[in-house]
Design a protein around this motif. Sequence first.
Motif, PDB file in Angstrom:
ATOM      1  N   ALA A  87     103.239 -11.266 -15.413  1.00 17.54           N
ATOM      2  CA  ALA A  87     102.227 -11.976 -16.210  1.00 17.54           C
ATOM      3  C   ALA A  87     100.815 -11.592 -15.750  1.00 17.54           C
ATOM      4  CB  ALA A  87     102.423 -13.487 -16.075  1.00 17.54           C
ATOM      5  N   ILE A  88     100.632 -11.423 -14.441  1.00 20.62           N
ATOM      6  CA  ILE A  88      99.322 -11.014 -13.917  1.00 20.62           C
ATOM      7  C   ILE A  88      98.994  -9.599 -14.378  1.00 20.62           C
ATOM      8  CG2 ILE A  88      97.999 -10.514 -11.825  1.00 20.62           C
ATOM      9  CD1 ILE A  88      99.689 -12.662 -10.407  1.00 20.62           C
ATOM     10  N   LEU A  89      99.963  -8.691 -14.268  1.00 22.35           N
ATOM     11  CA  LEU A  89      99.727  -7.310 -14.682  1.00 22.35           C
ATOM     12  C   LEU A  89      99.381  -7.233 -16.167  1.00 22.35           C
ATOM     13  CD1 LEU A  89     102.638  -5.547 -12.741  1.00 22.35           C
ATOM     14  CD2 LEU A  89     100.198  -5.457 -12.198  1.00 22.35           C
ATOM     15  N   LYS A  90     100.096  -7.976 -17.000  1.00 20.18           N
ATOM     16  CA  LYS A  90      99.818  -7.963 -18.433  1.00 20.18           C
ATOM     17  C   LYS A  90      98.410  -8.466 -18.715  1.00 20.18           C
ATOM     18  CE  LYS A  90     103.029  -9.288 -21.327  1.00 20.18           C
ATOM     19  NZ  LYS A  90     104.122 -10.043 -21.985  1.00 20.18           N
ATOM     20  N   LYS A  91      97.998  -9.502 -17.992  1.00 23.03           N
ATOM     21  CA  LYS A  91      96.643 -10.038 -18.180  1.00 23.03           C
ATOM     22  C   LYS A  91      95.600  -8.995 -17.807  1.00 23.03           C
ATOM     23  CE  LYS A  91      94.554 -12.434 -15.092  1.00 23.03           C
ATOM     24  NZ  LYS A  91      94.094 -13.465 -14.116  1.00 23.03           N
ATOM     25  N   GLN A  92      95.827  -8.306 -16.690  1.00 21.74           N
ATOM     26  CA  GLN A  92      94.853  -7.313 -16.238  1.00 21.74           C
ATOM     27  C   GLN A  92      94.789  -6.124 -17.192  1.00 21.74           C
ATOM     28  OE1 GLN A  92      96.394  -6.761 -12.246  1.00 21.74           O
ATOM     29  NE2 GLN A  92      94.873  -8.133 -11.375  1.00 21.74           N
ATOM     30  N   TYR A  93      95.927  -5.694 -17.700  1.00 22.80           N
ATOM     31  CA  TYR A  93      95.918  -4.590 -18.658  1.00 22.80           C
ATOM     32  C   TYR A  93      95.203  -5.000 -19.949  1.00 22.80           C
ATOM     33  CZ  TYR A  93      98.970  -1.239 -16.261  1.00 22.80           C
ATOM     34  OH  TYR A  93      99.500  -0.305 -15.396  1.00 22.80           O
ATOM     35  N   LYS A  94      95.424  -6.232 -20.376  1.00 20.79           N
ATOM     36  CA  LYS A  94      94.747  -6.706 -21.582  1.00 20.79           C
ATOM     37  C   LYS A  94      93.232  -6.723 -21.376  1.00 20.79           C
ATOM     38  CE  LYS A  94      94.473 -10.582 -24.836  1.00 20.79           C
ATOM     39  NZ  LYS A  94      94.963 -11.939 -25.194  1.00 20.79           N
ATOM     40  N   GLN A  95      92.800  -7.181 -20.204  1.00 23.34           N
ATOM     41  CA  GLN A  95      91.370  -7.185 -19.899  1.00 23.34           C
ATOM     42  C   GLN A  95      90.809  -5.771 -19.863  1.00 23.34           C
ATOM     43  OE1 GLN A  95      91.435  -9.355 -16.190  1.00 23.34           O
ATOM     44  NE2 GLN A  95      91.216 -11.349 -17.184  1.00 23.34           N
ATOM     45  N   ALA A  96      91.598  -4.836 -19.317  1.00 18.12           N
ATOM     46  CA  ALA A  96      91.160  -3.441 -19.283  1.00 18.12           C
ATOM     47  C   ALA A  96      91.032  -2.873 -20.685  1.00 18.12           C
ATOM     48  CB  ALA A  96      92.143  -2.611 -18.458  1.00 18.12           C
ATOM     49  N   SER A  97      91.968  -3.265 -21.570  1.00 15.24           N
ATOM     50  CA  SER A  97      91.918  -2.799 -22.955  1.00 15.24           C
ATOM     51  C   SER A  97      90.678  -3.327 -23.661  1.00 15.24           C
ATOM     52  CB  SER A  97      93.180  -3.252 -23.692  1.00 15.24           C
ATOM     53  OG  SER A  97      93.096  -2.960 -25.071  1.00 15.24           O
ATOM     54  N   GLU A  98      90.400  -4.596 -23.460  1.00 11.49           N
ATOM     55  CA  GLU A  98      89.233  -5.203 -24.106  1.00 11.49           C
ATOM     56  C   GLU A  98      87.926  -4.626 -23.570  1.00 11.49           C
ATOM     57  OE1 GLU A  98      89.897  -9.276 -23.243  1.00 11.49           O
ATOM     58  OE2 GLU A  98      91.304  -9.596 -24.904  1.00 11.49           O
ATOM     59  N   ASP A 210      92.455   3.975 -30.032  1.00 16.70           N
ATOM     60  CA  ASP A 210      93.715   4.580 -29.594  1.00 16.70           C
ATOM     61  C   ASP A 210      93.957   4.303 -28.115  1.00 16.70           C
ATOM     62  OD1 ASP A 210      94.277   5.653 -32.098  1.00 16.70           O
ATOM     63  OD2 ASP A 210      93.269   7.556 -31.654  1.00 16.70           O
ATOM     64  N   VAL A 211      92.916   4.455 -27.316  1.00 20.06           N
ATOM     65  CA  VAL A 211      93.047   4.214 -25.869  1.00 20.06           C
ATOM     66  C   VAL A 211      93.352   2.748 -25.620  1.00 20.06           C
ATOM     67  CG1 VAL A 211      91.871   4.284 -23.641  1.00 20.06           C
ATOM     68  CG2 VAL A 211      91.522   6.136 -25.290  1.00 20.06           C
ATOM     69  N   ARG A 212      92.669   1.883 -26.325  1.00 19.67           N
ATOM     70  CA  ARG A 212      92.911   0.446 -26.150  1.00 19.67           C
ATOM     71  C   ARG A 212      94.366   0.094 -26.477  1.00 19.67           C
ATOM     72  NH1 ARG A 212      87.324  -1.855 -28.960  1.00 19.67           N
ATOM     73  NH2 ARG A 212      86.007  -1.696 -27.075  1.00 19.67           N
ATOM     74  N   ARG A 213      94.871   0.662 -27.552  1.00 19.78           N
ATOM     75  CA  ARG A 213      96.264   0.374 -27.937  1.00 19.78           C
ATOM     76  C   ARG A 213      97.240   0.934 -26.900  1.00 19.78           C
ATOM     77  NH1 ARG A 213      94.193   0.997 -33.335  1.00 19.78           N
ATOM     78  NH2 ARG A 213      94.469   3.270 -33.214  1.00 19.78           N
ATOM     79  N   ALA A 214      96.915   2.083 -26.329  1.00 21.33           N
ATOM     80  CA  ALA A 214      97.780   2.673 -25.294  1.00 21.33           C
ATOM     81  C   ALA A 214      97.863   1.766 -24.077  1.00 21.33           C
ATOM     82  CB  ALA A 214      97.247   4.053 -24.897  1.00 21.33           C
ATOM     83  N   ILE A 215      96.725   1.175 -23.699  1.00 22.20           N
ATOM     84  CA  ILE A 215      96.716   0.255 -22.548  1.00 22.20           C
ATOM     85  C   ILE A 215      97.540  -0.984 -22.864  1.00 22.20           C
ATOM     86  CG2 ILE A 215      95.268  -1.139 -21.025  1.00 22.20           C
ATOM     87  CD1 ILE A 215      92.983   0.844 -21.567  1.00 22.20           C
ATOM     88  N   GLU A 216      97.396  -1.502 -24.098  1.00 21.87           N
ATOM     89  CA  GLU A 216      98.155  -2.699 -24.489  1.00 21.87           C
ATOM     90  C   GLU A 216      99.659  -2.421 -24.508  1.00 21.87           C
ATOM     91  OE1 GLU A 216      96.466  -3.860 -28.188  1.00 21.87           O
ATOM     92  OE2 GLU A 216      94.581  -4.567 -27.307  1.00 21.87           O
ATOM     93  N   ARG A 217     100.042  -1.210 -24.980  1.00 25.46           N
ATOM     94  CA  ARG A 217     101.469  -0.868 -24.975  1.00 25.46           C
ATOM     95  C   ARG A 217     101.999  -0.786 -23.544  1.00 25.46           C
ATOM     96  NH1 ARG A 217      99.849   2.730 -29.083  1.00 25.46           N
ATOM     97  NH2 ARG A 217      99.803   4.456 -27.575  1.00 25.46           N
ATOM     98  N   ALA A 218     101.205  -0.227 -22.662  1.00 29.87           N
ATOM     99  CA  ALA A 218     101.620  -0.119 -21.262  1.00 29.87           C
ATOM    100  C   ALA A 218     101.779  -1.494 -20.617  1.00 29.87           C
ATOM    101  CB  ALA A 218     100.606   0.715 -20.477  1.00 29.87           C
ATOM    102  N   ALA A 219     100.942  -2.442 -21.073  1.00 31.59           N
ATOM    103  CA  ALA A 219     101.018  -3.794 -20.510  1.00 31.59           C
ATOM    104  C   ALA A 219     102.393  -4.404 -20.710  1.00 31.59           C
ATOM    105  CB  ALA A 219      99.942  -4.684 -21.141  1.00 31.59           C
TER     106      ALA A 219
END
Length: 346
Positions: A87-98, A210-219
């Motif tokens: 859950a922490i990793l997903k939050k951080q990846y989402k923040q990185a995407s935004e 595209d980059v933002r979506r890639a980060i979200e998929r990785a999350a």
Amino acid sequence: MNRWTTTIQAINPDTGEQTEYMGPLAIGDTEQDAKQYLDTNGMGYATIQGKYVGEFDLKALKPDARHRNLLLRAGVFERKYARLFRAILKKQYKQASEAYPSQYAVNPDDYREVLTKLYTEVLPKEAQQAWDHYVKPLASDRKDFFDDLMSILGISVGDGEWIRIWRDTARQWLDLNILTKITNIAQTTQRAIAKVIEDSLNSENTSIDDVRRAIERAADGEVNKQRALLIARTETMQALNKGRRLAMYSSGLEWQKIWVDTPDNRTRLSHRYIAQEAYRPLDEPYWLLNKNGLPEPAQHPGDPQLSAENVINCRCSEGFEVVRDEAGRPKRRNDKPVYSELATVI
């Protein structure tokens, strides 16, 4: 494809003399191929000795009952805390995407609360397990054992008293070590996010979206799922092993320890080798080889002073045996345990 045994030369940290150690296995159809494999993978310091022909029948081996039960306990904690780390990793990846294309800095403090919960739950519970298994049975050897121990420590007997002491010790140990832990985890996450961005930018005509979506998929991807489990397993096993050592030191008795591995194909060869060695004093380190073939000390499996390749995903534990005097009675340690200082010795 054949495998080849090797040896390396390294300085024995105990004697200061150059000593021959077993090295990493090399891969190749011929000895020359194996030598090239070593050179290509940064292991040219190793000398090939011959073709590897012996192998453990790992399917026929099973961990002993104590270690098997420890792994079952570990599995419960791993699954619980893997969900929290994910859950922490997903939050951080989402923040990185935004934040993208602006630079995003992973906050190490995001991991602090979950790590604190893990250690203050797992460590004292495992200390209780080890106490019940190794220490309590010794009361039959000395009828005054527990009263004597409590008087040494200067505390009164009460329900849950040891759990309170061990939980306090876990907090004290975290005060000394948590900053390093959360910083290392955050740095690895930072690199992982940077790798997702780099891979995305390597594609043609990549847009910011595209980059933002890639980060979200990785999350939500499998890599993050496995990384969360890796963090949970590594920290759980370290907390379990710290808890077991804590029980031994709390007893005020002299103990010997032995490395216990999990006999399967996932266990590192260096950990299988050290598990074949005899009992040693509780304060004496084990010596394991790192990826460069150099020996490094460890007080227990998962010891933070070990390099990452000897710690990550390690499932090893320790067994203990009390030292007895000439009359067969459990021996006291020369230094009396001070429970307020236990965090500095485990």
